[in-house]
Motif scaffolding. Structure first.
Motif: not given
Length: 444
Positions: A54-63
């Motif tokens: 859907t084009g969203d970034y996951v919550d764990e992006h920064n990890e």
């Protein structure tokens, strides 16, 4: 770059598509003028590797990637260079490998995952050979997501209403589209072989010639772009959804696979007399044992699991059999040198790099751990109880318990994949379906 530079000059290329397969197997990248492509490094933000469908970034992006949203380095693969036959000006498309800033293969790149698995085979003196079969539907343009999909109008001015398996005349209904598709494939040097009309209305299957797994994954990746573009030119859509229509069969990406000895060139699945051997049986055993844990790579989307339904040409259990299309693992009739196993689990919606990597990984684990298979199944396997995961959530829970996935693909990739797919599942789970409104609104 010398090889690429020569090719671009020979074809008078004015623009280059720098392509990277994302998690879904779709093309990300940039358009670059040829002179800039030849003189500048190509880069893309590594965050594109951890985006959901859907084009969203996951919550764990920064990890998973650098919080500063840094670039990764792209290196073009000269073996992947092709013309873009539908572009308005001479355009090349080149698939790139992703590297970190310190020059290491990026651990979340799906193309790199396949290369990691192939390296494990190479270390043992083995070379896999695969032949994909890709199913897809041609459908009428659909601008309203609430409207059900249906077959497009053919040359006769009518739409298909009945099953037309292997029908020549039914396939010819879409001859102008198919002819353009073949022309585009030929211009791109795609090793497509036969085309058949499958069981569903306006459902087709294209077979590829057998060859190197990485090159075939590149070709399937390119082919899916090609079919979508061809359909759009004719005012319709092409879809690789695993189960696009309720009453119709699902679409699969079947993978035929064999292994040759890199020194002798012989098929390691047979002995000197041409009889299938323990290595072949261990490959099958590995596919049976490890497929449940790896299933989310064969069935990556919420829609994927609608395909696993009895009696509509999709596997529902882990059985194998000789020339038995009701099993998930089929051994086709063949000569000894062509002894192979067909994996019928992957849906057409899967990322071809990950589907091929997963299939080979399961077989590799079976051979190295000497996993014995069950007895071959005889008869209609669809009558057996369903033993595959039926939801994306279940498949992801099995992946978390599968230590072998970390071994074959790397811990960071498995974390990234799980995060993306769990986010997609939660996004889907927030949607209230028409079925719920129809049957629960006033009845519960």
């Amino acid at each position: 770059m010398d090889k690429i530079k020569k090719w671009l000059a020979e074809h008078s290329i004015s623009e280059v598509e720098c392509l990277v397969p994302d998690m879904s197997g779709n093309a990300r990248g940039k358009f670059t003028p040829t002179d800039k492509f030849l003189t500048q490094d190509s880069r893309l933000p590594e965050s594109i590797l951890v985006q959901t469908v859907t084009g969203d970034y996951v919550d764990e992006h920064n990890e998973l990637v650098d919080p500063a949203d840094t670039d990764m380095l792209l290196v073009p693969d000269p073996d992947s260079i092709r013309l873009n036959p539908w572009a308005n000006e001479p355009t090349a498309q080149i698939i790139h490998d992703c590297y970190t800033r310190d020059g290491q293969p990026h651990p979340i790149s799906t193309r790199n995952i396949l290369k990691f698995v192939l390296d494990k085979y190479a270390a043992r003196g083995w070379k896999p050979v695969v032949a994909p079969e890709v199913e897809f539907y041609l459908i009428k343009r659909n601008l309203d997501p609430d409207e059900k999909l249906c077959a497009p109008v053919g040359r006769s001015g009518r739409t298909e209403k009945t099953r037309q398996s292997y029908s020549i005349d039914a396939a010819n209904e879409y001859e102008p589209i198919i002819e353009d598709m073949y022309d585009f494939c030929e211009a791109q040097r795609l090793d497509v072989d036969t085309l058949i009309h499958e069981s569903g209305t306006a459902q087709m299957e294209i077979n590829f010639l057998h060859g190197d797994p990485l090159k075939l994954a590149d070709q399937v990746f390119t082919f899916k772009r090609t079919v979508r573009e061809t359909a759009l030119r004719h005012g319709i859509y092409a879809t690789f959804m695993a189960k696009p229509m309720e009453p119709e069969p699902g679409s699969a990406l079947h993978i035929h696979q064999s292994i040759v000895d890199t020194e002798t060139g012989g098929n390691i699945f047979v002995d000197e007399e041409g009889r299938e051997n323990e290595t072949f049986h261990h490959f099958i055993g590995g596919m049976q044992k490890y497929t449940p844990g790896f299933m989310s790579f064969f069935a990556p989307n919420v829609n994927s699991y609608r395909r696993f339904t009895p009696e509509i040409a999709a596997p529902t259990s882990l059985h194998w059999g000789y020339d038995n299309r009701t099993t998930g693992l089929r051994v086709p009739d063949s000569s000894p040198q062509a002894k192979r196993l067909e994996n019928r689990f992957p849906g057409a919606d899967c990322n071809p790099y990950l589907a091929i990597a997963t299939s080979l990984a399961c077989g590799y684990l079976g051979m190295t751990n000497k996993i014995e298979p069950s007895e071959p199944y005889r008869g209609d396997c669809s009558e057996e109880p369903i033993s595959l995961p039926r939801t994306q959530e279940h498949a992801l829970s099995l992946l978390l318990e599968c230590e072998e996935a970390n071994e074959m693909f790397g811990e960071k990739f498995v974390r990234a994949w799980s995060a993306i797919k769990r986010d997609e599942y939660e996004e889907f789970n927030r949607v209230i379906s028409s079925w719920e409104r129809e049957y629960l609104l006033l009845n519960v």
